[in-house]
Write an enzyme that holds these catalytic residues in place. Structure first.
Site, PDB file in Angstrom:
ATOM      1  N   GLY A 174      10.562  11.970  -9.803  1.00 35.91           N
ATOM      2  CA  GLY A 174      11.418  12.437  -8.713  1.00 35.91           C
ATOM      3  C   GLY A 174      12.630  13.191  -9.228  1.00 35.91           C
ATOM      4  CG  LEU A 175      16.071  16.468  -7.902  1.00 37.94           C
ATOM      5  CD1 LEU A 175      15.903  17.326  -9.165  1.00 37.94           C
ATOM      6  CD2 LEU A 175      16.356  17.378  -6.702  1.00 37.94           C
ATOM      7  N   GLY A 176      16.632  13.411  -9.601  1.00 38.78           N
ATOM      8  CA  GLY A 176      17.904  12.683  -9.567  1.00 38.78           C
ATOM      9  C   GLY A 176      18.987  13.564  -8.958  1.00 38.78           C
ATOM     10  CE  LYS A 195      19.970   4.816  -6.677  1.00 41.10           C
ATOM     11  NZ  LYS A 195      20.290   6.253  -6.665  1.00 41.10           N
ATOM     12  N   GLY A 246       0.792  -1.226   0.000  1.00 43.61           N
ATOM     13  CA  GLY A 246       0.000   0.000   0.000  1.00 43.61           C
ATOM     14  C   GLY A 246       0.829   1.282   0.000  1.00 43.61           C
ATOM     15  CG  ASP A 276      17.405   8.070  -7.035  1.00 47.14           C
ATOM     16  OD1 ASP A 276      16.845   7.005  -6.696  1.00 47.14           O
ATOM     17  OD2 ASP A 276      18.582   8.114  -7.451  1.00 47.14           O
ATOM     18  CE1 TYR A 287      24.693   8.058  -7.688  1.00 50.54           C
ATOM     19  CE2 TYR A 287      22.703   9.113  -6.883  1.00 50.54           C
ATOM     20  CZ  TYR A 287      23.317   8.144  -7.650  1.00 50.54           C
ATOM     21  OH  TYR A 287      22.537   7.278  -8.381  1.00 50.54           O
ATOM     22  N   PRO A 299       5.683   8.754  -5.500  1.00 48.81           N
ATOM     23  CG  PRO A 299       5.954  10.956  -4.761  1.00 48.81           C
ATOM     24  CD  PRO A 299       6.207   9.528  -4.362  1.00 48.81           C
TER      25      PRO A 299
END
Ligand code: A2P
Length: 317
Positions: free
Chosen positions: A16-18, A77, A9, A43, A48, A13
């Site tokens: 999204g924004l990378g 991640k 459930g 994200d 990064y 969205p």
């Protein structure tokens, strides 16, 4: 905004924004602007190198009341050097501390590739560990325990082939709910998408605009520029939108989540507006014909002399 609904459930969205390649010094403003404009899905990834700065933007946005935590979807991640079960929880804890959050909405295994703890580039075979030595299933068990501990609501993978998904599905208590892969009209993932749908696995499209800001070392010389594709330009002109908006809307109409990266306020806004574009069935058919199985992120960074990874065993093709 369209949402994707998980088996339990939870809703995410679709847009999204990378934040891959969003430099510290830029990403703080980008995330704050995005949230102010209505982005509700960000994200991230430890590798990064910008999660602490994203964390400041999230904390301020939450404190000022622009958004509530329940209305945000945050993905991060596990990096390749933290696949050992004892390191998996340390990985998410570091991300949570940097992002200033108590829990993630989605945590992904970044690559089906294992690096020795603390090792980095340039890679050599001594720094890599094969999947026979440290199997995906072992790392996955540790990721499952993160859900049980409430550290993340959903778990998934990234850069996984159908073959690797099949093997993981056979061994998992909690099946992977997401596979984040490179996906755009030059790499349409036409076999992976129906397989994933059949197994209740969503796909998120990374590099949806062709990631032309990748470091030179990750670029091929003869690279086609997705945003300059004449067919996409024609469709964009017809709808009075930009090629980037066509690419974003194309991903959404195929039911895949999409996370275009931008640090430019006007483009952040433009990309969000793409959710309201409509492509016709004919546009979709014309774009379908652009597929050329072209990977911009081809995985060759994991291939070293006499090492355990080859492009063939990475992508299983
Ligand atoms: P910038 O951050 O300066 O906006 P991808 O999401 O495929 O990795 O692509 C990211 C690249 O695309 C970045 O260079 C980003 O630059 C650029 N970009 C993002 N949105 C747009 C847009 N609407 N039009 C053109 N380029 C864009």
């Amino acid at each position: 905004m369209s949402m994707l609904q998980y088996q339990n459930g939870d809703t995410m969205p679709i847009f999204g924004l990378g934040t891959w390649k969003s430099a510290p010094g830029e990403v703080y403003e980008a995330v704050k602007t995005a949230i102010r404009l209505g982005y509700r899905h960000i994200d991230c990834a430890l590798i990064y190198g910008n999660e602490a700065e994203i964390g400041r933007a999230l904390a301020e946005s939450l404190q000022s009341g622009v958004v509530t935590r329940e209305n945000l979807w945050i993905t991060s991640k596990l990096w390749n050097d933290a696949h050992a079960p004892a390191d998996v929880q340390l990985g998410i804890e570091r991300t949570l501390a940097d992002l200033q959050l108590d829990y993630l909405d989605l945590y992904l295994m970044h690559w089906p590739v294992v690096i020795k703890k603390g090792e980095g580039f340039p890679l050599t075979k001594e720094k890599l560990i094969s999947l026979e030595e440290l199997p995906i299933a072992t790392t996955w068990q540790a990721m499952e325990s993160l859900v049980k501990k409430g550290l993340t609501r959903q778990i998934g993978v990234s850069n996984f082939s159908i073959q690797k998904l099949k093997s993981l599905l056979e061994n998992a208590d909690i099946p992977p709910a997401m596979n984040q892969v490179e996906l755009h009209p030059y790499l349409q993932q036409t076999e992976l998408l129906p397989f994933a749908q059949e197994h209740n696995i969503f796909l998120t499209a990374y590099s949806p605009l062709g990631s032309s800001d990748r470091p030179a070392a990750l670029k091929a010389q003869d690279e086609p520029i997705l945003l300059e594709d004449p067919t996409l330009l024609e469709i964009a002109d017809k709808h009075h939108v930009t090629p980037a908006q066509v690419l974003i809307r194309w991903a959404i109409q195929r039911g895949t989540a999409v996370i275009p990266k931008s640090v430019n306020p006007a483009r952040i806004e433009q990309n969000l507006a793409a959710v309201n574009v409509t492509l016709t069935a004919e546009d979709m058919a014309v774009i379908a014909a652009l597929d050329r199985h072209r990977r911009y992120v081809d995985g060759s960074i994991w291939v070293v002399e006499d090492g355990p990874y080859t492009l063939a065993n990475l992508w299983d093709e």
